[in-house]
Motif scaffolding. Structure first.
Motif, PDB file in Angstrom:
ATOM      1  N   UNK A 196      -9.094   7.499 -12.413  1.00 54.55           N
ATOM      2  CA  UNK A 196      -7.663   7.260 -12.507  1.00 54.55           C
ATOM      3  C   UNK A 196      -6.653   8.251 -12.992  1.00 54.55           C
ATOM      4  N   UNK A 197      -5.402   8.442 -12.338  1.00 48.10           N
ATOM      5  CA  UNK A 197      -4.483   9.338 -13.028  1.00 48.10           C
ATOM      6  C   UNK A 197      -3.484   8.708 -14.055  1.00 48.10           C
ATOM      7  N   UNK A 198      -3.869   7.308 -14.149  1.00 45.02           N
ATOM      8  CA  UNK A 198      -3.043   6.553 -15.256  1.00 45.02           C
ATOM      9  C   UNK A 198      -3.661   5.365 -15.486  1.00 45.02           C
ATOM     10  N   UNK A 199      -3.506   4.408 -16.515  1.00 43.00           N
ATOM     11  CA  UNK A 199      -4.203   3.272 -16.804  1.00 43.00           C
ATOM     12  C   UNK A 199      -3.466   2.324 -15.435  1.00 43.00           C
ATOM     13  N   UNK A 200      -4.215   1.471 -14.988  1.00 45.03           N
ATOM     14  CA  UNK A 200      -3.957   0.528 -13.857  1.00 45.03           C
ATOM     15  C   UNK A 200      -3.800   1.117 -12.597  1.00 45.03           C
ATOM     16  N   UNK A 201      -4.376   2.217 -12.462  1.00 43.32           N
ATOM     17  CA  UNK A 201      -4.532   3.077 -10.933  1.00 43.32           C
ATOM     18  C   UNK A 201      -5.242   2.500 -10.202  1.00 43.32           C
ATOM     19  N   UNK A 202      -4.999   1.876  -9.005  1.00 38.17           N
ATOM     20  CA  UNK A 202      -5.780   1.055  -8.089  1.00 38.17           C
ATOM     21  C   UNK A 202      -5.766   1.604  -6.734  1.00 38.17           C
ATOM     22  N   UNK A 203      -6.652   1.286  -5.995  1.00 41.52           N
ATOM     23  CA  UNK A 203      -6.881   1.350  -4.415  1.00 41.52           C
ATOM     24  C   UNK A 203      -6.519   0.143  -3.702  1.00 41.52           C
ATOM     25  N   UNK A 204      -5.780   0.162  -2.713  1.00 39.89           N
ATOM     26  CA  UNK A 204      -5.651  -1.122  -1.943  1.00 39.89           C
ATOM     27  C   UNK A 204      -6.175  -0.650  -0.447  1.00 39.89           C
ATOM     28  N   UNK A 205      -7.220  -1.454   0.067  1.00 37.43           N
ATOM     29  CA  UNK A 205      -7.698  -0.776   1.149  1.00 37.43           C
ATOM     30  C   UNK A 205      -7.570  -1.996   2.230  1.00 37.43           C
ATOM     31  N   UNK A 206      -6.535  -2.006   3.194  1.00 39.82           N
ATOM     32  CA  UNK A 206      -6.681  -3.033   4.099  1.00 39.82           C
ATOM     33  C   UNK A 206      -7.691  -3.062   5.036  1.00 39.82           C
ATOM     34  N   UNK A 207      -8.251  -4.470   5.424  1.00 36.73           N
ATOM     35  CA  UNK A 207      -9.087  -4.416   6.534  1.00 36.73           C
ATOM     36  C   UNK A 207     -10.225  -3.220   6.268  1.00 36.73           C
ATOM     37  N   UNK A 208     -11.095  -3.558   5.143  1.00 40.30           N
ATOM     38  CA  UNK A 208     -11.682  -2.618   4.768  1.00 40.30           C
ATOM     39  C   UNK A 208     -12.973  -2.199   5.710  1.00 40.30           C
ATOM     40  N   UNK A 209     -13.618  -3.028   6.329  1.00 38.34           N
ATOM     41  CA  UNK A 209     -14.576  -2.865   7.201  1.00 38.34           C
ATOM     42  C   UNK A 209     -14.174  -2.498   8.784  1.00 38.34           C
ATOM     43  N   UNK A 210     -13.068  -2.212   8.816  1.00 31.47           N
ATOM     44  CA  UNK A 210     -12.577  -1.797  10.168  1.00 31.47           C
ATOM     45  C   UNK A 210     -12.843  -0.302  10.055  1.00 31.47           C
ATOM     46  N   UNK A 211     -12.778   0.226   9.066  1.00 31.61           N
ATOM     47  CA  UNK A 211     -12.934   2.009   8.834  1.00 31.61           C
ATOM     48  C   UNK A 211     -11.885   2.615   9.592  1.00 31.61           C
ATOM     49  N   UNK A 212     -10.672   2.046   9.179  1.00 35.78           N
ATOM     50  CA  UNK A 212      -9.478   2.817   9.870  1.00 35.78           C
ATOM     51  C   UNK A 212      -9.137   4.359   9.069  1.00 35.78           C
ATOM     52  N   UNK A 213      -8.770   5.297   9.752  1.00 27.79           N
ATOM     53  CA  UNK A 213      -8.842   6.509   9.147  1.00 27.79           C
ATOM     54  C   UNK A 213      -7.314   6.419   8.362  1.00 27.79           C
ATOM     55  N   UNK A 214      -7.267   7.678   7.615  1.00 27.85           N
ATOM     56  CA  UNK A 214      -5.864   7.860   6.515  1.00 27.85           C
ATOM     57  C   UNK A 214      -4.798   8.154   7.446  1.00 27.85           C
ATOM     58  N   UNK A 215      -4.368   7.127   8.273  1.00 26.98           N
ATOM     59  CA  UNK A 215      -2.913   7.475   8.946  1.00 26.98           C
ATOM     60  C   UNK A 215      -2.270   6.460   8.821  1.00 26.98           C
ATOM     61  N   UNK A 216      -0.763   6.417   8.696  1.00 25.35           N
ATOM     62  CA  UNK A 216       0.153   5.410   8.167  1.00 25.35           C
ATOM     63  C   UNK A 216       0.543   4.989   9.637  1.00 25.35           C
ATOM     64  N   UNK A 217       0.143   3.721  10.118  1.00 26.69           N
ATOM     65  CA  UNK A 217       0.650   3.236  11.374  1.00 26.69           C
ATOM     66  C   UNK A 217       1.679   2.048  10.854  1.00 26.69           C
ATOM     67  N   UNK A 218       2.348   1.766  12.251  1.00 26.77           N
ATOM     68  CA  UNK A 218       3.462   0.654  11.898  1.00 26.77           C
ATOM     69  C   UNK A 218       2.924  -0.555  11.129  1.00 26.77           C
ATOM     70  N   UNK A 219       1.703  -1.015  11.596  1.00 28.48           N
ATOM     71  CA  UNK A 219       1.488  -2.280  10.995  1.00 28.48           C
ATOM     72  C   UNK A 219       0.835  -2.215   9.558  1.00 28.48           C
ATOM     73  N   UNK A 220       0.231  -0.935   9.267  1.00 25.49           N
ATOM     74  CA  UNK A 220      -0.025  -0.584   7.978  1.00 25.49           C
ATOM     75  C   UNK A 220       1.133  -0.391   7.007  1.00 25.49           C
ATOM     76  N   UNK A 221       1.849   0.217   7.477  1.00 23.28           N
ATOM     77  CA  UNK A 221       3.619   0.356   6.865  1.00 23.28           C
ATOM     78  C   UNK A 221       3.884  -1.070   6.342  1.00 23.28           C
ATOM     79  N   UNK A 222       3.873  -2.173   7.360  1.00 19.93           N
ATOM     80  CA  UNK A 222       4.524  -3.190   7.295  1.00 19.93           C
ATOM     81  C   UNK A 222       3.443  -4.175   6.347  1.00 19.93           C
TER      82      UNK A 222
END
Length: 316
Positions: A196-222
């Protein structure tokens, strides 16, 4: 790269060369790196970018995407924070502190991070941890990443991804769209950041098992806009960084931070305090307003604020 705060939308461009577009447009960036432009405002849907006229077509395309998320598809303007810890905040912070105390999961301690105010008028803070890069997961990089500036690429199943994270790293599972089921489902896994870079630093992984690449798409932005509404605190920020913007894992994830624990003099990012000048538009119902950051800031930047939806309630 991206930062979200309350109804915030994103995008940072590398000196006008290319954009992490919401529809996964491949981008060649040579050996250049992204500069981060981070902004938050609890009453605005905001888009920030450092760019030049050479990316105007991409900017326009991204604006349409942001507007589709923030206005056309039921932005989260009715879910603004009340300044108090929500059930999400309490669960995240309690789990983070428990894992930090018990040891064996979180590899580095936020208490060992050294911070110093940077001289000047920008309000920047430098921080250093002697153990951070020694103990964090190694970046998922191949030789072609630096040679060709690969930003959009499929996930390598053999490399580390968050589906391989230990069970002990999982804080909770939640539904991003529970406040508006008409948007469908985006089941999201909340993980503690093991470096962590600070206390409470977390990661949020939508649809973790889908293995989506690190690209921000419209549905992920929403989805991100709705995920950050889980917090009731005004210092909570949701951030995104792509490949070529120092993302260590090519598996889609947001970073969650509480600015009160980041060593800042006030619970706002420095760029949030920068003066801006209106250059186009307005904040009437269904409209957008474009502002430009003052030249006092060290990179050029635009701020795009969305007014309330047509027929909507409340302020921008």
């Amino acid at each position: 790269s991206c930062v979200m705060h309350q109804c915030l939308a994103w995008v940072v461009v590398d000196r006008g060369v290319g954009l992490i577009a919401a529809k996964a447009i491949p981008v060649r960036l040579g050996k250049s790196r992204y500069c981060l432009a981070l902004l938050g405002d609890c009453k605005h849907h905001i888009f920030t970018s450092s760019l030049t006229s050479s990316v105007d077509p991409v900017l326009r395309r991204s604006l349409r995407t942001v507007m589709a998320c923030c206005i056309g598809r039921g932005g989260a303007e009715t879910l603004l924070p009340n300044g108090q810890d929500s059930a999400f905040d309490r669960q995240v912070l309690a789990a983070f502190n428990r894992l930090l105390d018990q040891g064996g999961v979180i590899r580095t301690s936020p208490s060992l991070i050294r911070r110093k105010q940077v001289e000047g008028s920008l309000g920047l803070v430098a921080q250093f941890s002697s153990e951070h890069y020694l103990k964090k997961r190694k970046p998922d990089e191949s030789p072609r990443d630096d040679e060709q500036g690969v930003v959009v690429d499929s996930v390598d199943p053999a490399a580390f991804n968050f589906a391989k994270a230990k069970d002990e790293e999982v804080i909770c599972e939640l539904e991003a769209f529970d406040a508006d089921p008409s948007l469908g489902s985006m089941r999201t896994t909340v993980l503690t950041n093991i470096s962590p870079l600070a206390s409470g630093h977390i990661l949020l992984v939508p649809q973790r098992d889908s293995l989506r690449p690190q690209v921000l798409t419209q549905d992920l932005l929403l989805g991100g806009l709705h995920l950050l509404m889980k917090s009731g605190r005004k210092d909570f920020r949701l951030m995104f960084n792509s490949r070529q913007a120092f993302s260590s894992v090519n598996h889609f994830h947001f970073h969650g931070f509480y600015l009160n624990y980041c060593g800042l003099t006030k619970p706002r990012l420095p760029i949030e305090c920068v003066k801006r000048s209106v250059i186009a538009g307005n904040l009437k119902e269904g409209h957008v307003q474009i502002e430009i950051l003052s030249r006092s800031w060290y990179v050029p930047g635009f701020v795009v604020s969305a007014g309330p939806p047509v027929g909507g309630k409340g302020e921008q």
